[in-house]
Design an enzyme around this catalytic site. Structure first.
Site, PDB file in Angstrom:
ATOM      1  N   HIS A 113      -0.536   2.002 -12.209  1.00  0.00           N
ATOM      2  CA  HIS A 113      -0.366   3.218 -13.032  1.00  0.00           C
ATOM      3  C   HIS A 113      -0.991   3.069 -14.416  1.00  0.00           C
ATOM      4  CE1 HIS A 113       2.162   5.786 -10.525  1.00  0.00           C
ATOM      5  NE2 HIS A 113       2.763   4.695 -10.090  1.00  0.00           N
ATOM      6  N   ASP A 139       6.033  -0.111 -10.541  1.00  0.00           N
ATOM      7  CA  ASP A 139       6.046   0.578  -9.256  1.00  0.00           C
ATOM      8  C   ASP A 139       4.639   0.872  -8.738  1.00  0.00           C
ATOM      9  OD1 ASP A 139       5.832   2.242 -11.553  1.00  0.00           O
ATOM     10  OD2 ASP A 139       6.074   4.001 -10.274  1.00  0.00           O
ATOM     11  N   GLU A 140       4.580   1.089  -7.450  1.00  0.00           N
ATOM     12  CA  GLU A 140       3.415   1.678  -6.785  1.00  0.00           C
ATOM     13  C   GLU A 140       2.080   1.020  -7.114  1.00  0.00           C
ATOM     14  OE1 GLU A 140       4.783   6.235  -5.966  1.00  0.00           O
ATOM     15  OE2 GLU A 140       3.899   5.836  -7.924  1.00  0.00           O
ATOM     16  N   ASN A 141       2.064  -0.282  -7.161  1.00  0.00           N
ATOM     17  CA  ASN A 141       0.786  -0.987  -7.246  1.00  0.00           C
ATOM     18  C   ASN A 141       0.230  -1.061  -5.833  1.00  0.00           C
ATOM     19  OD1 ASN A 141      -1.283  -2.828  -7.405  1.00  0.00           O
ATOM     20  ND2 ASN A 141       0.093  -4.580  -7.763  1.00  0.00           N
TER      21      ASN A 141
END
Lengths: 674, 674
Positions: free
Chosen positions: B253, B316-318
C-alpha cells in the site's frame, strides 16, 4: 431531433424571457458579451491545457474548476491534476497566460473568453485574469434534458474598480479557519479580490503574537489564529488571487489588548475581555513612549507575517473618555499645544504611520484617520459615505467605500446593489475619480456566529461584487435578483452554508420536528434592521445564544420580496396575477394552525407565535380585499378600522424579527379604500 | 396546571410506550440507570462549577456544553467562560473530578451523574470520565410545551471496552482538517476514544515529512497535513479525551512513497501516485539496509510528532509480486533461509518493531502482523474476525475488532450493532477476554469525499459506539434505531453534515429544482453493497466525480427500513397497518411521474430513472396484493408471472444504487400466493 427542437425552443426562451443575452447567468456581468449561435457540448473527454507563463497557482485552480464541472455534470473526465505539463494543443479548453500575476493592488485582472462549438479559449495577461475568466466559464454552464453545454459566446472583461473587498470581523465572534476559507472561495467565484480581516477588538485579540504573547493568551479566550493558520489562510487567498489586509483597530476598540498589557491604556487596569456590544472607553495612551515602543515591535512582527503593502489600523470610534479623565494626558496636551482629542489622535496616527513606513507598509484606516499631515499613500475606508470619499479624493487621498455596504444591518440586496462608490452624478473629475479605488462589504460580527455568518454575507455580497466589477450602467435590479438566485445555489459547491444551515437551524428550532410551517413563516420574516436589535429588552453578550428564529431568518427574505413585487405588478394592471396572490395568501392563512402545533413542541420558538398569527390575519385581510376588488365593493367602515389596526399591529416585531409583507397587504388595502 | 397534567401524561408515555426507562434517549446506554420522579428544569440562571483536580482542558469542554444547552434552548445563561475560578457551591451543576486524566489506553472513564430536581452532580475519577458524563447530561435534555428539563435520574457508568475507535482513511481521498475536527466532536458525543488516522496509501502520502520532504511534496498532489495542522488536530483530540493513532501502511500500500524515493521499492521506478482503486504491487524492499535507515529516521520524526504509545504500521495486503520478481530479493531469501513472503514480511516487521521500540512506541497492525516472534505488547487489528482475534488472545496478544465494522461497505446499522468483539458465545476464558481491547469502525475512502464522508460514518458509527461502551446485553435493535434518530439529529449541532449535505447534493442533482420527488426515491435506495460498486462497468479513479445519486444515497435508507418493518408487522398479524402501507405505496406509485419531470431537467440523474419506474411498478403490485388479500382472492397465473418478473427486475441496481423495499413487496406477494 428532439434535442435540436429543444435547442431551438431554448434559444427562443433565452432571447424572449428567462435570460437577457447581455447577462446570461453571469454575475458580475462582464464588460462586453457577444452571444453567438450554437453550443460547446461538454463530454466525457473534456480537458484543459494551460499555456504561456502563469504563476503555478493556476494549476490547482484549474484542477478545481475541472472538478467542479465534473461534480455538477457527473461526467468522468480523463484528466487528473493539471500541471506544467498540461499544454496539449488538442485540449478542449486552452488557457493562455502572458505572465504571473502579482496579488497586489492594481494588478491586471482582465481576460477574454471565447467559446466556440468545438473549443474554448481563455486568454489573459496574468493568471489572476485567467482565474476570473474560469469563474465566468463555470457560470456559463447550462444543460438541456440530455447534455451539458456552454453557449457560443465571446467575452471581453475587466473590473471597474481595483479594490473589491469583503471584511470579516473575526473578533466579536471568532471565525475558525474553515469559515474564512470557504468565504475566500466564494469571493473568488464572484471576482472579489480583497479580504479585509478584522483581527482585534474590545471583545477579542485573534492573532498569535510572538513578541507580546499575553495579547492572544489573555485576550482571546483561547480563540485566536496561530501563525501557521494565518500563513495557511494567506496562501489560500493568494492561490485565489485575493489580497489579505489585516486590521488591528487602534487606539480605541482595544480592551482585549489591555488584559495582558494594562500599562498601555489611558486608564489604570485591570481589564477583562469585553462581553457586551457597543463603543467602549479603553484606549491606548498616545502620550507615553512605551506605546510606540510596543507598536514598533508589534508591527515589526505583523508586517512580516502579512505580505500585502497595506496595514489597516482601524482608528474609528475613539470616544476620548479615558483621555479626558487622565490628568497626565491632559497635561501632555497642554504642554504640546494639542487642542482636541482629534488632534491627539492625529499625533498617534503620525507616529504609527512612521512605524508602518519603516516596515515597508502603507496605512489604511477608517474615515477618522484622514488628517492633512498624513502621507498621500494612505487609503481611507469610508463608513461615512460617498461625499466623504469624494472630499478625500479631491485632497488627493485614495479611498474605498463601505458606507452602504454594511451587510450586518440586514438591509435588502437592491439597497446595497444600487449604492455606487462613484455615483453617476458624482461631481468628481475623471482624474479625481481614480482616487476612488472601490469598496468593501463589511461583516461586523455582533450577531453572527460561524453557523449563520454565511447567511449574512451571501448572497447579498455577490450583488455588491457586481457593483465593484461591472460597468456603472449595469443596474437592472430584477435581472440581478434572477442571477443572484443562481449564484446563491452555485456557491454551495464551494462550501457556503447559508442555505443548508438555515435548514439545520430550523430543524433544531423545531426539535427535529416537521419544519414545513416554520419554514413558510421564516421565508417572509427578517431580523429587525440597522442597530435596532439592541432595543427590545434582550441584552446580548458575546456568549449569548445565536440560535433563535431571528438568527435563522435571513436578510431580504426571498418569498416576501417576490410577494411585494407580485402585488406591485398586480396593482399596476397585471390583473392575471390575482390567482397567484390568492394562492399565496391562502397558504399563509392556513399556516398558522400548523405552526401552532410545532410551537407547542418547542419553547424556543414561542416568541414568534404573534408573527404567525399576524401573518394569518394579514392574509385573511388580503383575501377579503381581493374579494372586494373583484366585486368592486367598497369596504365597510368597521372593516377599515379593524384592518388599519391590524396593519399597525403587524408592523411590530416579535423576537426581534418582523413580517416583510405588511407593506404589500397595505397597498392592496389602500387600493380598495380608494 | 396544564403543565402538571402534561407532565403526568408525559411520564405515562415515557413508561408505557415511546421511551424505555432503561435507555431514555441515551446512546450509548449507561451501565446503570435509576429513574426518579420529577425534573430538573433548566432556567435562565443555569450555571456550572467544576471542583477537584481536573486537567484544565475540562474548562473549554464544559463551556462548550453550556453553549450547546444555550443554543438548543435559546436560554441566556449568565456564565461566559468556565475557568479555574468556577467553583461556586451554589451552581446548578457541580462537576467534581479527582485527578487529571491521561489520554492513554486504559485510563479511567467512569462517572456518576445524579440529577435532582434542584441540582445536578457529576462525579468522576478523571476529567475524561467527566467529559463522558457531560455528553450523557446533554442527551438527557428534554422539553414540554413551555420548558426544558432533565429527568431526575441516577446514572453509574463506565465503558465495557477501553479501545473504542473510528478509523478515517485520509489518503484515498484527502480529508481536510475541519472534516477530522467535526468527526472528533461527534466521536466524543458518543463516547468513542480512539481516532485512528490512516495517513499513507498508494493514492497519497498525507503528512508533511521534514526528514524526507519528497514524501509529501511528490506523494500528495499538494494535499497533506502540515506538522502545525497535525498538532492542531492532536490538541483538539486530546481536549476531547480522544487518543490519536497514526497509521503508516507498510510494506505494501505504498506507491505514493516511491514517487519521491523509488530506490526503496522492490522494483525499479519511476512511480506515479496511484489513481485507481485496488491492491497494487509496489512494496518496500525488506532486504536492503537503506530501507531500515530510512524508517529509522522516518519513525524518529513521526514518533516525536504523535504522542500516543501506539504506532500503526498497517501491514495488510502485500501481494508479494514485486518480491517474487526481484532476483536479488529471491537470492536474499535463499541465503537467509526465508521460505515465504510471509516470513520475509515477518523479518521486515521485526526490524520495524525494533525501531518503534527504540523510539518508545508499541506496534499495532492488521492481522497479517501477528507472528510469534513479535513482542507481546503489540496490538492486532483484525479485519478477519472474532475468531482470529480470539486466537490472538489465546496466544497472549491484545487485539481489537474491525471485521464487521467496515462502514464503507454500506451495510445496515443493525448488522454492525449486533457484531460483538467478544460475542456472548465466546469460548475465551475471562482472562483471555481481557486481551480483546475493543474495536474500530473503519471508514475506507474509495467512495467518500469530504462532502459525503459524514453520511457513511454517521449515524451508524454511533450504534457501533454503543456496542463498544454499553453492557453486552444491550441489544434491542428497535430501541437502538429510536435513539439513533435522536443522536443523528443532535450530531448536527457539532457540525456533522450527513443530513444537510444530502439535501445540498440533491439540490445540485436537480439543478436547484424541486427535490421532493428525488428525495422520496433517495429515501428508499442505497448504494450497492460490499465491493460491488466496481462491478458495473464504471471505472472509478480518485479524481472521478463523487456527486451522483449513488453518492447522495445513504446506507440503511431509513424509509425503506421502516417500510420493511411495517410489512413484517402487518404479516405478523397487525392488520391495522394496512392503511399505512397503502398510503406509502400510493405515494411511491405517484412519485414516478413527478420525478420524470425532474429527470428531464438534469442529465446527471437520468441513470436512476429505471429505479423510479420500478418503485412505481412495485408499488402498484403491492397495492394490488393488498386488494387481493382484502378480498381474499388468489391472484391469476398471469399476474403471478408478471409480478415475479417485476420482482426480479426490481432487484437490479441502476447507477450502482438499488431499491431497498423489494424484499418487503416480495413478502406481500408471497403471502397472497399462499
Amino acid at each position: 431531433m428532439k434535442r435540436l427542437l429543444y435547442f431551438a425552443l431554448f434559444i427562443l426562451i433565452l432571447v424572449s424571457t428567462t435570460m437577457t443575452p447581455q447577462t446570461l447567468n453571469l454575475l458580475p456581468v462582464p464588460e462586453k458579451i457577444t452571444l453567438g449561435e450554437g453550443n460547446f457540448v461538454l463530454t466525457h473527454s473534456f480537458d484543459i491545457s494551460i499555456k504561456g507563463n502563469p504563476d503555478k497557482r493556476i494549476y490547482p485552480y484549474a484542477t478545481r474548476v475541472l472538478r467542479r464541472l465534473s461534480g455538477r455534470t457527473g461526467l468522468f473526465f480523463p484528466q487528473d491534476f493539471l500541471t506544467e505539463k498540461s499544454i496539449e494543443d488538442t485540449a478542449d479548453c486552452i488557457i493562455s497566460v502572458e505572465q504571473p500575476g502579482k496579488v497586489l493592488l492594481n494588478e491586471d485582472e482582465s481576460y477574454s473568453l471565447q467559446v466556440f462549438s468545438n473549443k474554448i479559449l481563455l486568454k489573459s495577461k496574468t493568471d489572476l485574469g485567467a482565474m476570473r475568466g474560469m469563474e465566468t466559464l463555470l457560470q456559463l454552464l447550462q444543460n438541456d434534458d440530455s447534455a451539458y453545454f456552454l453557449p457560443v459566446v465571446s467575452i471581453d472583461d475587466k473590473p471597474r474598480f481595483p479594490w473589491r473587498g469583503l471584511m470579516i470581523d473575526a473578533c466579536r465572534h471568532f471565525m475558525p479557519v474553515e469559515v474564512i476559507k470557504r468565504n475566500l472561495d466564494a469571493m473568488a467565484a464572484v471576482k472579489l479580490n480583497v479580504f479585509h480581516w478584522h483581527l482585534s477588538e474590545d471583545q477579542g485579540f485573534r492573532v498569535e503574537c510572538k513578541t507580546f504573547p499575553k495579547l492572544h493568551q489573555l485576550g482571546s479566550d483561547g480563540m485566536f489564529y496561530t501563525h501557521a493558520q494565518i500563513k495557511e489562510i494567506l496562501a489560500y487567498a493568494e492561490d485565489r488571487g485575493i489580497r489579505v489586509i489585516p486590521e488591528f483597530d487602534i487606539p480605541g476598540h482595544s480592551t482585549s489588548w489591555f488584559v495582558g498589557y494594562p500599562e498601555l491604556a489611558s486608564a489604570p487596569g485591570p481589564y477583562t475581555i469585553e462581553r457586551r456590544w457597543g463603543v467602549f472607553d479603553p484606549t491606548f495612551n498616545p502620550t507615553i513612549e512605551e506605546t510606540y515602543k510596543f507598536f514598533d515591535a508589534f508591527f515589526k512582527e505583523m508586517c512580516e507575517l502579512f505580505p500585502d503593502e497595506y496595514m489597516h489600523i482601524g482608528g474609528d470610534e475613539n470616544n476620548g473618555k479615558q483621555w479626558n479623565q487622565n490628568e497626565k494626558i491632559q497635561a501632555f496636551m497642554k504642554e504640546n499645544g494639542i487642542k482636541s482629542n482629534h488632534d491627539l489622535q492625529t499625533l498617534f496616527n503620525k507616529r504609527i504611520s512612521a512605524i508602518l513606513t519603516k516596515y515597508g507598509k502603507k496605512m489604511i484606516g477608517w474615515d477618522e484617520i484622514l488628517q492633512p499631515e498624513l502621507p498621500k499613500n494612505i487609503v481611507i475606508q469610508s463608513w461615512r459615505g460617498t461625499e466623504a470619499l469624494a472630499k478625500a479624493a479631491q485632497q488627493g487621498y485614495m479611498g474605498i467605500l463601505s458606507n452602504g455596504y454594511y451587510i450586518d444591518l440586514i438591509q435588502p440586496t437592491d439597497y446595497h446593489y444600487l449604492n455606487d462608490p462613484v455615483p453617476a452624478d458624482s461631481k468628481l473629475s475623471d482624474d479625481e475619480k481614480k482616487f476612488v479605488l472601490g469598496g468593501e462589504a463589511t461583516m461586523w460580527a455582533e450577531f453572527v456566529v460561524p453557523e449563520n455568518v454565511d447567511s449574512r454575507i451571501w448572497p447579498r455580497t455577490a450583488a455588491i461584487a457586481e457593483r465593484f466589477w461591472s460597468p456603472q450602467n449595469v443596474r437592472d435590479v430584477d435581472d440581478m435578483y434572477r442571477r443572484l438566485d443562481r449564484v446563491n445555489f452555485q456557491l454551495e459547491e464551494l462550501g457556503i452554508t447559508n442555505t443548508k444551515n438555515q435548514e439545520m437551524m430550523l430543524r433544531r428550532l423545531t426539535n427535529n420536528g416537521d419544519c414545513t410551517a416554520l419554514n413558510i413563516l421564516v421565508d417572509v420574516i427578517e431580523p429587525v434592521k440597522i442597530y435596532t436589535r439592541h432595543n427590545y429588552g434582550v441584552k446580548y453578550y458575546s456568549y449569548s445564544p445565536y440560535t433563535r428564529v431571528v438568527d435563522a431568518a435571513v436578510p431580504d427574505a426571498p418569498e416576501a420580496r417576490k410577494f411585494r413585487k407580485l402585488v406591485d405588478e398586480f396593482l399596476n394592471g397585471k390583473k392575471e396575477l390575482k390567482n397567484k396572490i390568492t394562492a399565496q395568501l391562502t397558504l399563509w392563512r392556513n399556516n398558522h394552525e400548523k405552526l401552532a402545533k410545532t410551537i407547542n413542541l418547542s419553547p424556543i420558538i414561542k416568541e414568534i407565535e404573534p408573527l404567525s398569527l399576524n401573518l394569518k390575519l394579514l392574509s385573511e385581510a388580503g383575501l377579503e380585499t381581493l374579494s372586494l376588488l373583484d366585486k368592486k365593493q367598497k369596504p365597510k367602515e368597521d372593516w377599515i378600522k379593524a384592518t388599519d389596526k391590524l396593519l399597525l399591529e403587524a408592523k411590530k416585531s416579535y423576537g426581534q424579527t418582523e413580517l416583510m409583507i405588511v407593506s404589500a397587504v397595505e397597498k392592496l388595502v389602500n387600493e380598495v379604500k380608494k
